[in-house]
Scaffold this active site. Structure first.
Site, PDB file in Angstrom:
ATOM      1  N   GLU A 282       0.823  -1.217   0.000  1.00  0.00           N
ATOM      2  CA  GLU A 282       0.000   0.000   0.000  1.00  0.00           C
ATOM      3  C   GLU A 282       0.858   1.270   0.000  1.00  0.00           C
ATOM      4  O   GLU A 282       0.652   2.184   0.793  1.00  0.00           O
ATOM      5  CB  GLU A 282      -0.966  -0.002   1.186  1.00  0.00           C
ATOM      6  CG  GLU A 282      -1.966  -1.136   1.118  1.00  0.00           C
ATOM      7  CD  GLU A 282      -3.037  -1.094   2.203  1.00  0.00           C
ATOM      8  OE1 GLU A 282      -2.770  -0.543   3.279  1.00  0.00           O
ATOM      9  OE2 GLU A 282      -4.130  -1.624   1.966  1.00  0.00           O
ATOM     10  N   ASP A 355      -8.293  -9.164   4.168  1.00  0.00           N
ATOM     11  CA  ASP A 355      -8.097  -8.006   5.052  1.00  0.00           C
ATOM     12  C   ASP A 355      -9.169  -7.909   6.129  1.00  0.00           C
ATOM     13  O   ASP A 355     -10.033  -7.035   6.034  1.00  0.00           O
ATOM     14  CB  ASP A 355      -8.079  -6.718   4.201  1.00  0.00           C
ATOM     15  CG  ASP A 355      -7.616  -5.514   5.001  1.00  0.00           C
ATOM     16  OD1 ASP A 355      -7.134  -5.709   6.125  1.00  0.00           O
ATOM     17  OD2 ASP A 355      -7.737  -4.391   4.502  1.00  0.00           O
ATOM     18  N   GLU A 383     -12.629  -2.132  12.037  1.00  0.00           N
ATOM     19  CA  GLU A 383     -12.607  -1.447  10.746  1.00  0.00           C
ATOM     20  C   GLU A 383     -13.754  -1.901   9.855  1.00  0.00           C
ATOM     21  O   GLU A 383     -14.385  -1.099   9.184  1.00  0.00           O
ATOM     22  CB  GLU A 383     -11.257  -1.708  10.046  1.00  0.00           C
ATOM     23  CG  GLU A 383     -11.199  -1.147   8.640  1.00  0.00           C
ATOM     24  CD  GLU A 383      -9.865  -1.357   7.952  1.00  0.00           C
ATOM     25  OE1 GLU A 383      -8.920  -1.870   8.587  1.00  0.00           O
ATOM     26  OE2 GLU A 383      -9.768  -0.989   6.760  1.00  0.00           O
TER      27      GLU A 383
HETATM   28  C1  GCV Z   1      -2.656   0.540   8.313  1.00  0.00           C
HETATM   29  C2  GCV Z   1      -6.153  -2.073   5.391  1.00  0.00           C
HETATM   30  C3  GCV Z   1      -6.610  -0.815   6.084  1.00  0.00           C
HETATM   31  C4  GCV Z   1      -5.489   0.195   6.173  1.00  0.00           C
HETATM   32  C5  GCV Z   1      -4.314  -0.471   6.905  1.00  0.00           C
HETATM   33  C6  GCV Z   1      -3.910  -1.717   6.132  1.00  0.00           C
HETATM   34  C7  GCV Z   1      -2.797  -2.479   6.818  1.00  0.00           C
HETATM   35  O1  GCV Z   1      -5.884  -1.813   4.055  1.00  0.00           O
HETATM   36  O2  GCV Z   1      -7.711  -0.294   5.405  1.00  0.00           O
HETATM   37  O3  GCV Z   1      -5.962   1.317   6.876  1.00  0.00           O
HETATM   38  O4  GCV Z   1      -3.236   0.404   7.032  1.00  0.00           O
HETATM   39  O5  GCV Z   1      -5.014  -2.579   6.029  1.00  0.00           O
HETATM   40  O6  GCV Z   1      -3.115  -3.413   7.526  1.00  0.00           O
HETATM   41  O7  GCV Z   1      -1.644  -2.145   6.633  1.00  0.00           O
END
Ligand code: GCV
Length: 702
Positions: A282, A355, A383
């Protein structure tokens, strides 16, 4: 401080009930019950001072102040270490006139003191007669804070970060807020022994001297509670902080920079735990930026930490936009490196391959590694499960992962057994939970979200505990011991995760959320990347629904050992709660119930709505057992949750209906809102701030 030659310290139970007032610095609560006392509520435990008592003194004070029974408690440091207790375990002997708790270390006695208080507060003392031995299953039981240095919390729904970086006094540690000691004692009481202070999307500045001095201050406050500090690092830190031309892990200057940085940290914080790393994921920098592998990167850091006993928790959360099946990527990227990682590296793997969805199969990477230490990462912050608006007790979800059999070495090679080092020998064992703690007065936003923090710690210490046991003991300490209360609300808690799966995305559906907030339905949602769009996952079309991961589809089933590979591959044997994860099925596919897929889907959503609705009634029926403030805080949220459940169903089913062309079956309530309106509606949480209660399209509960 370790008291040498100490063999036995005896306390007469003080039976003190320390009532909190609202002005004192050592006070946990304010007027009314704002939930700040967490699971120390039944004890009305005073907040600790920021600094002062040693580990042993904290254990002694726990007993002196809060032990109510007439039986004396002895806390005894073993003269000679008892091997099976390790460094943190304890034994409590209930067979004599006095109760004798013994351990090899002060922290072992601290854990024993909390265990005794827990047994007392959950009315379990009378049932104890022989010896109770307790040793943690995982050596490193770590919280991961996704807290940014500017005070925001990524995916945090309980206000801002607890860490007030601007205010932390590094020169006079005792002058800092005692909230940090409260936090440490809460963690110690459930056995959590490590905390990563900053977000995995890491700002390199955390490694500057100014921040490290503040980290040192926090570490000093946490130390008496057995809580070690870890940090997330930014892999490009040498470039950012030292203006080096590269952050290539094989570059000599880069290696020297990390070695010096690690030595600097250990000089300040001799028991520093190590680093958590999100690399090449990411948008984060990583060794692949320089043509190197994850192993090159992890080992370079690990080598710097090794002389000090530190570890690297290197995340396996990697995926790129071009992949036709994101669920396969961790195995594809990490398996070629199996055996190449240093032995103070653990690969930190999310429970599922995508995720933190409400339900995923376990990540197949756990069962694939032969020569690499793995650890599980679960998400305590909700989340994808209703943020801090929904009551969702997450323990059943995490336990589902730990109990999953990978069949790596035949039956019994569960994810739990592998990561506990029972299947292959591990030098280090660890588990991580993404924290849901913020600076909200009640720590977690929803009073019941505290149960997830509590459950994570209890599970990390003892993965065998059942969800019922953890929910009930938490309720008794946090709210009330009344049987009717514990029975009904305990059942509600245990049912709540499955309810959430049903009203958000049942039958193996996943990622049908609105982005980027991941709150509310948005199966139509668009994004800048295909793999961030719900359609990538649900694949709704005229011919049906679901992601084909069979051998005729993406082939992801092949990442599982037999018999799972065949079980998941064959639609007739695939568990129906994962069927749309592994299969793309026609709308009129016959489910085991005899209903069509479409009818089953609609009725499962309806069942989730009914569950969420029943939670409101259950809560109303226990009003007499709960203080007014927490009762109404929870009631408002439960009503919101029940309305959200209808919203989710209205949006998702009407959207899919465009493809199925089928009508709502009998047993489903009519839609309350039209799709066109719902598609325009945005809740607008863009910066992960606490969403609290916001207005929704008008929904009515009957
Ligand atoms: C910390 C998902 C979440 C992100 C998070 C990522 C991760 O994509 O939406 O906010 O980033 O996981 O675990 O690194």
């Amino acid at each position: 401080m370790r008291i040498k030659n100490l063999t036995s310290i005896t306390f007469v139970a003080a039976g003190l009930l320390a009532l909190a007032s609202c002005s004192n610095n050592n006070t946990r609560t304010t007027i009314g019950d704002d939930g700040h006392l967490l699971w120390f509520n039944s004890l009305q435990m005073e907040a600790p001072a920021t600094l002062g008592p040693t580990t042993l003194q904290i254990a002694q004070e726990n007993i002196a102040k809060y032990w109510k029974s007439d039986r004396k408690v002895e806390l005894k440091l073993n003269n000679e270490a008892v091997a099976e207790l390790g460094t943190e375990g304890f034994e409590i002997d209930f067979s004599g006139a006095n109760i004798c708790a013994s351990a090899n270390s002060e922290v072992g006695l601290l854990y024993a003191s909390y265990e005794l208080l827990r047994l007392q507060e959950t009315d379990e003392l009378a049932a104890q007669n022989g010896k109770l031995t307790s040793v943690p299953a995982f050596e490193r039981r770590v919280l991961n804070h996704w807290d940014n240095l500017d005070g925001t919390v990524e995916r945090g729904f309980a206000g801002h970060s607890l860490w007030k970086w601007d205010e932390i006094n590094a020169d006079d540690v005792a002058a800092n807020s005692n909230i940090y000691a409260e936090y440490a004692s809460a963690n110690a009481s459930v056995g959590i022994n490590g905390t990563v202070l900053n977000n995995v999307n890491a700002n390199a500045d955390i490694l500057t001297e100014d921040y490290l001095l503040k980290v040192k201050a926090l570490a000093e406050i946490f130390r008496p509670y057995g809580l070690k500090v870890y940090l997330s690092l930014n892999f490009a830190a040498p470039k950012h902080l030292a203006n080096l031309e590269t952050s290539d892990p094989l570059d000599n200057e880069v290696v020297a920079w990390w070695n010096a940085k690690v030595a600097e940290i250990y000089k300040l914080i001799p028991d520093f735990g190590g680093f958590l790393v999100k690399a090449n994921s990411e948008g984060q920098s990583g060794p692949q930026d320089y043509g190197r592998t994850h192993a090159d990167g992890a080992n370079m850091i690990a080598k710097a930490l090794e002389p000090f006993g530190g570890i690297v928790m290197w995340r396996a959360f990697v995926y790129d936009a071009q992949s036709p099946d994101r669920a396969k990527q961790a195995v594809e990227e990490f398996m070629p490196l199996d055996g190449q990682f240093a032995d103070n590296v653990l690969i930190q793997i999310k429970n599922g391959p995508v995720d933190f969805q409400p339900r995923e199969p376990f990540s197949p990477l756990f069962g694939q590694f032969e020569k690499t230490q793995a650890m599980v990462e679960v998400q305590i912050t909700q989340e994808y499960l209703g943020h801090s608006n929904h009551l969702v007790f997450m323990h059943p979800m995490w336990k589902e992962c730990l109990d999953s059999d990978t069949y790596e070495r035949g039956e019994g090679s569960t994810v739990g057994a592998i990561t506990e080092g029972k299947v292959m020998p591990y030098k280090y064992t660890a588990i991580a939970g993404v924290s849901n703690v913020g600076n909200d007065r009640n720590w977690c936003g929803h009073h019941f979200a505290q149960a997830n923090w509590y459950a994570y710690g209890r599970m990390a210490w003892n993965p065998e505990l059942s969800s019922e046991q953890i929910a009930n003991e938490w309720l008794m300490q946090t709210f009330s011991k009344e049987k009717k209360f514990v029975d009904s609300v305990g059942k509600l808690m245990v049912a709540s995760r499955e309810a959430c799966v049903k009203y958000e995305m049942p039958l193996g559906l996943h990622h049908t959320f609105k982005g980027p907030d991941h709150y509310g339905p948005g199966p139509w949602d668009r994004s800048i990347r295909p793999d961030w769009e719900p359609a990538y996952y649900h694949k709704a079309a005229a011919d049906g629904l679901g992601f084909d991961r069979t051998m005729k589809g993406s082939g992801a089933v092949a990442q599982y050992h037999e018999p799972l590979k065949s079980l998941y591959n064959d639609v007739a044997t695939c568990p129906e709660n994962l069927i749309l994860w592994f299969h793309h099925l026609p709308w009129d596919y016959k489910m085991k119930s005899g209903r069509t897929l479409w009818d089953e889907l609609c009725l499962t959503f309806q069942s989730g709505i009914n569950d969420a609705r029943s939670f409101v009634d259950i809560w109303n029926s226990v009003e007499q057992y709960v203080d007014h403030q927490r009762f109404s805080d929870v009631k408002v949220r439960l009503e919101r949750q029940a309305k959200d459940a209808i919203w989710w169903r209205d949006a998702t089913i009407q959207y899919f209906q465009q493809f199925s062309g089928m009508a709502l079956p009998d047993g489903c309530q009519p839609f309350q809102q039209k799709l066109e309106k719902l598609m325009k509606y945005r809740i607008g949480i863009t910066n992960y701030e606490n969403p609290k209660i916001e207005t929704l399209p008008e929904y009515k509960l009957d």
